[in-house]
Design a protein around this motif. Structure first.
Motif, PDB file in Angstrom:
ATOM      1  N   ASN A  19      10.953 -61.435 -24.212  1.00  9.70           N
ATOM      2  CA  ASN A  19      11.396 -60.200 -24.867  1.00  9.70           C
ATOM      3  C   ASN A  19      12.597 -59.580 -24.150  1.00  9.70           C
ATOM      4  O   ASN A  19      12.719 -58.377 -24.035  1.00  9.70           O
ATOM      5  CB  ASN A  19      10.242 -59.185 -24.946  1.00  9.70           C
ATOM      6  CG  ASN A  19      10.531 -58.083 -25.940  1.00  9.70           C
ATOM      7  OD1 ASN A  19      11.413 -58.233 -26.776  1.00  9.70           O
ATOM      8  ND2 ASN A  19       9.809 -56.991 -25.849  1.00  9.70           N
ATOM      9  N   GLY A  20      13.453 -60.418 -23.574  1.00 12.69           N
ATOM     10  CA  GLY A  20      14.629 -59.899 -22.905  1.00 12.69           C
ATOM     11  C   GLY A  20      14.338 -59.290 -21.562  1.00 12.69           C
ATOM     12  O   GLY A  20      15.159 -58.546 -21.030  1.00 12.69           O
ATOM     13  N   ALA A  21      13.170 -59.539 -20.984  1.00 12.28           N
ATOM     14  CA  ALA A  21      12.808 -58.892 -19.732  1.00 12.28           C
ATOM     15  C   ALA A  21      13.575 -59.454 -18.551  1.00 12.28           C
ATOM     16  O   ALA A  21      13.658 -58.819 -17.508  1.00 12.28           O
ATOM     17  CB  ALA A  21      11.308 -59.043 -19.497  1.00 12.28           C
TER      18      ALA A  21
ATOM     19  N   GLU B 227       9.541 -45.028 -19.693  1.00 13.01           N
ATOM     20  CA  GLU B 227       9.934 -44.215 -20.837  1.00 13.01           C
ATOM     21  C   GLU B 227       8.905 -43.143 -21.168  1.00 13.01           C
ATOM     22  O   GLU B 227       9.234 -42.190 -21.851  1.00 13.01           O
ATOM     23  CB  GLU B 227      10.139 -45.116 -22.064  1.00 13.01           C
ATOM     24  CG  GLU B 227      11.356 -45.996 -22.000  1.00 13.01           C
ATOM     25  CD  GLU B 227      12.645 -45.204 -22.052  1.00 13.01           C
ATOM     26  OE1 GLU B 227      12.674 -44.157 -22.724  1.00 13.01           O
ATOM     27  OE2 GLU B 227      13.617 -45.622 -21.413  1.00 13.01           O
ATOM     28  N   SER B 228       7.685 -43.275 -20.684  1.00  8.73           N
ATOM     29  CA  SER B 228       6.630 -42.321 -21.010  1.00  8.73           C
ATOM     30  C   SER B 228       6.437 -41.286 -19.910  1.00  8.73           C
ATOM     31  O   SER B 228       6.575 -40.092 -20.139  1.00  8.73           O
ATOM     32  CB  SER B 228       5.321 -43.063 -21.278  1.00  8.73           C
ATOM     33  OG  SER B 228       4.283 -42.148 -21.570  1.00  8.73           O
ATOM     34  N   CYS B 229       6.132 -41.728 -18.689  1.00  2.00           N
ATOM     35  CA  CYS B 229       5.855 -40.793 -17.585  1.00  2.00           C
ATOM     36  C   CYS B 229       7.028 -40.644 -16.635  1.00  2.00           C
ATOM     37  O   CYS B 229       6.942 -39.852 -15.688  1.00  2.00           O
ATOM     38  CB  CYS B 229       4.613 -41.241 -16.822  1.00  2.00           C
ATOM     39  SG  CYS B 229       4.782 -42.850 -16.017  1.00  2.00           S
TER      40      CYS B 229
ATOM     41  N   PRO C 123      15.035 -55.120 -27.415  1.00  5.19           N
ATOM     42  CA  PRO C 123      15.535 -55.665 -26.145  1.00  5.19           C
ATOM     43  C   PRO C 123      16.869 -55.078 -25.702  1.00  5.19           C
ATOM     44  O   PRO C 123      17.110 -54.921 -24.511  1.00  5.19           O
ATOM     45  CB  PRO C 123      15.659 -57.167 -26.435  1.00  5.19           C
ATOM     46  CG  PRO C 123      14.740 -57.415 -27.588  1.00  5.19           C
ATOM     47  CD  PRO C 123      14.769 -56.176 -28.402  1.00  5.19           C
ATOM     48  N   ASN C 124      17.748 -54.730 -26.663  1.00  7.24           N
ATOM     49  CA  ASN C 124      19.060 -54.220 -26.265  1.00  7.24           C
ATOM     50  C   ASN C 124      18.994 -52.819 -25.660  1.00  7.24           C
ATOM     51  O   ASN C 124      19.920 -52.384 -24.990  1.00  7.24           O
ATOM     52  CB  ASN C 124      20.007 -54.215 -27.470  1.00  7.24           C
ATOM     53  CG  ASN C 124      19.495 -53.311 -28.583  1.00  7.24           C
ATOM     54  OD1 ASN C 124      18.298 -53.183 -28.765  1.00  7.24           O
ATOM     55  ND2 ASN C 124      20.395 -52.697 -29.314  1.00  7.24           N
ATOM     56  N   MET C 125      17.872 -52.099 -25.871  1.00  5.55           N
ATOM     57  CA  MET C 125      17.736 -50.764 -25.293  1.00  5.55           C
ATOM     58  C   MET C 125      17.210 -50.815 -23.862  1.00  5.55           C
ATOM     59  O   MET C 125      17.328 -49.830 -23.131  1.00  5.55           O
ATOM     60  CB  MET C 125      16.800 -49.911 -26.148  1.00  5.55           C
ATOM     61  CG  MET C 125      17.329 -49.604 -27.523  1.00  5.55           C
ATOM     62  SD  MET C 125      16.276 -48.472 -28.435  1.00  5.55           S
ATOM     63  CE  MET C 125      16.441 -47.001 -27.437  1.00  5.55           C
ATOM     64  N   GLN C 126      16.593 -51.937 -23.462  1.00  8.37           N
ATOM     65  CA  GLN C 126      16.097 -52.133 -22.108  1.00  8.37           C
ATOM     66  C   GLN C 126      15.160 -51.005 -21.683  1.00  8.37           C
ATOM     67  O   GLN C 126      15.276 -50.458 -20.587  1.00  8.37           O
ATOM     68  CB  GLN C 126      17.258 -52.265 -21.117  1.00  8.37           C
ATOM     69  CG  GLN C 126      18.064 -53.548 -21.295  1.00  8.37           C
ATOM     70  CD  GLN C 126      18.980 -53.839 -20.134  1.00  8.37           C
ATOM     71  OE1 GLN C 126      19.166 -53.009 -19.266  1.00  8.37           O
ATOM     72  NE2 GLN C 126      19.549 -55.022 -20.122  1.00  8.37           N
TER      73      GLN C 126
END
Length: 637
Positions: free
Chosen positions: A357-359, A369-371, A385-388
């Motif tokens: 997944n582009g990792a 992105e959450s905490c 994937p392009n947002m990383q």
């Protein structure tokens, strides 16, 4: 061992995608297939992200009404955000899934007025539902199986009277007496009267044509006359006649004929009973849907009464035995071992290779992105994937179980059914735009609510300041040349907060660009893009050497210009001006004329004449004849 044992009736997590949240289902049946695998027939439950925005608005209004009626304590914004992840919507949709996709158990309960919503947040794997979702009709309805608890439905019991205190209430207004056990009749006399009532009922059925068709034999009519409806009518008759047998006998057989009492079991035909059994198999004891879809000509009270009478018949006992034998042949429970395979969305595990997944190309220093934490034993790729984007281990588990992020500032929209393909499987276009910190929360909410409408993205003051202060990190010119490359906006904002107190307080000098007036712009456009004239569609005139002796400015004698010139500039037939290096028709004609001038050219020997070349663009003002003024063949302005 007990945690991995799953039985019929359990609510479980199913995984159908490595990146999407778990599906929540209720096991109805466990069936063994021909190849030895176990399949589970399950009931589908849907999350808020699985329904449309209009239905989410309806669910919000229903939640507000519930909070006002049950007087729920006030919750924080983050608690309200997480509470939406605990709400499910029941449905009557069934599907079969492999039992090996089960990933654990959960608890789903029906919400009632006595529940405290904050209590669901304190328990792990705990969900609630109050509405039923129809995937076909796309509707949300209140669950008819709601437990009605509270002062609206339960009577308030008064305090017990004292020993010497008398009851001052009027009994006639509180209840209606239908039988007096301390009457003057003996039990044998009452039994004799009931036998007479049954006999009258049998005789009434013999006189009734419709009853004689349904009960053609005498013993069937006698059995129908011995049902409770006949006994209730006989006891009501005794009560109304003050337990006087003579008056009660005359009431049973009035002058018009014997009284016929029939219950719902006799009123329903055999075909209606078959429809009821079919509806009961499909909907269970949901009498509203049974009446609406199968028996609309029956009242709800009639359907309920028939159900309880139908349960006393041999038909019900026979079907119950068949279902019990069928249930014995099916699996009662199944053991599913714990799923230990690595998730392909893992970015980098301890001592393992990068995930999919582009990792493998993730930047260092990205936060959750959450905490928004920067430290985690394991990271997971989340989103396109392009947002990383990535989540920490605890937020990833929360995402898989509850279908959302912990913080209310992140993704709050719901994905539509049928968008589970591609890299944006769990986010729509509007939701991906909502992740950007360059949009306000108010504009983001409007953007998610109003789909497919015109909108405007307005940046905040902090974002505009960050663009100037952190220009070396943002690199706007480089980003403009690479529009699809992701920008770590959180890192830019964090660096801006560090540099902002140290930044200079002097105002920035902006270069003022002088702008022309509207009239000047229109004039320049008119000169650079002149009016295009259409050429005539007639057949082209052949050109030969004999035409050189004819005056070629005959059209100018009438004061008109040809279609091949405009403002003195030669134009081709398609209306576009000639570019440099192109040879026009008039130029080729003049070159041909030069070769024939030595033989005969009356124009050359005329006084005042001279050879001229076709006028260029700079000579347009002097070479073109004025409209409305005729010039001779030898005159020039």
């Amino acid at each position: 061992m007990a945690a991995n044992m799953y039985r019929v009736g359990d609510y479980v997590y199913f995984e159908n995608s490595s990146s999407n949240p778990y599906l929540i289902r209720r096991i109805e049946e466990l069936n063994k297939t021909a190849n030895g695998n176990v399949e589970a027939k399950v009931v589908c439950l849907f999350r808020r992200r699985d329904i449309s925005g209009n239905l989410n608005t309806l669910a919000d209004s229903n939640a507000r009404e519930f909070e006002e009626e049950s007087k729920q304590p006030t919750l924080a914004d983050q608690q309200k955000h997480q509470l939406k992840h605990r709400e499910l919507f029941l449905s009557r949709q069934f599907e079969s899934l492999p039992a090996t996709h089960i990933r654990g158990k959960c608890n789903v309960t029906l919400l009632n007025e006595t529940d405290v919503l904050a209590g669901y947040l304190e328990k792990e794997d705990c969900f609630f539902y109050s509405l039923v979702f129809d995937p076909v009709q796309k509707t949300l309805l209140a669950d008819q199986g709601e437990i009605r608890v509270g002062s609206k439905y339960q009577a308030e019991i008064p305090d017990k009277l004292g020993e010497d205190e008398s009851d001052t209430r009027v009994q006639e207004k509180l209840e209606t007496k239908v039988w007096d056990p301390s009457n003057q009749l003996k039990d044998s006399q009452i039994d004799q009267f009931l036998v007479v009532a049954r006999a009258v009922g049998t005789f009434a059925r013999a006189l009734d044509c419709s009853s004689s068709i349904r009960q053609p034999s005498l013993h069937m009519s006698a059995a129908a006359a011995s049902r409770d409806i006949t006994l209730f009518h006989a006891m009501d008759t005794l009560q109304k006649n003050s337990y006087d047998l003579a008056k009660a006998m005359s009431t049973l057989v009035p002058q018009g004929g014997p009284v016929l009492c029939r219950d719902e079991m006799e009123e329903w035909s055999a075909s209606e009973a078959m429809l009821f059994e079919e509806a009961l198999e499909k909907y269970g004891k949901d009498f509203n849907d049974i009446r609406q879809d199968f028996l609309p000509w029956k009242s709800l009270a009639s359907v309920v009464q028939f159900y309880y009478m139908w349960k006393t018949t041999d038909r019900y006992i026979q079907q119950k035995r068949l279902k019990a034998a069928e249930a014995d042949s099916k699996l009662k429970q199944v053991y599913i071992p714990t799923y230990t395979k690595p998730n392909p969305n893992q970015i980098m595990g301890p001592g393992s290779k990068p995930g999919m997944n582009g990792a493998a190309g993730f930047q260092k220093g990205l936060s959750c992105e959450s905490c928004h934490t920067a430290q985690s034993p394991q990271w997971y790729a989340w989103g396109p994937p392009n947002m990383q984007c990535r989540l920490c281990a605890s937020c990833w588990i929360y995402w898989k179980k509850y279908g959302g992020l912990k913080t209310p500032t992140q993704l709050e929209g719901a994905a539509r059914p049928g968008s589970e393909s591609g890299p944006r499987a769990h986010m729509t276009r509007q939701e991906v735009q909502g992740l950007s910190p360059f949009t306000r929360n108010e504009g983001r909410a409007k953007l998610l609510a109003k789909n497919r409408q015109t909108f405007i993205l307005q940046t905040t003051k902090l974002t505009r300041v960050a663009r100037r202060v952190c220009e070396d990190i943002l690199q706007p010119r480089r980003a403009a040349r690479r529009p699809y490359a992701s920008i770590n906006a959180n890192a830019v904002k964090a660096e801006c907060m560090i540099r902002l107190p140290k930044a200079t307080k002097t105002p920035l000098k902006c270069k003022v660009v002088p702008r022309q007036s509207l009239a000047a712009i229109v004039k320049d456009l008119a000169i650079s893009a002149p009016l295009k004239l259409k050429a005539s569609r007639g057949p082209p005139t052949p050109i030969n050497r004999n035409q050189a002796s004819q005056p070629r400015v005959a059209q100018s004698l009438l004061g008109k210009r040809g279609f091949d010139t405009a403002s003195g500039v030669p134009y081709p037939t398609n209306g576009r001006p000639y570019t440099s290096g192109m040879r026009t028709t008039s130029q080729s004609v003049i070159k041909r004329q030069k070769g024939s001038e030595e033989t005969s050219n009356p124009v050359r020997d005329a006084p005042g004449s001279k050879e001229t070349s076709p006028p260029g663009p700079d000579q347009a003002a002097t070479a073109a004849p004025l409209p409305g003024r005729a010039l001779g063949p030898l005159q020039h302005q």
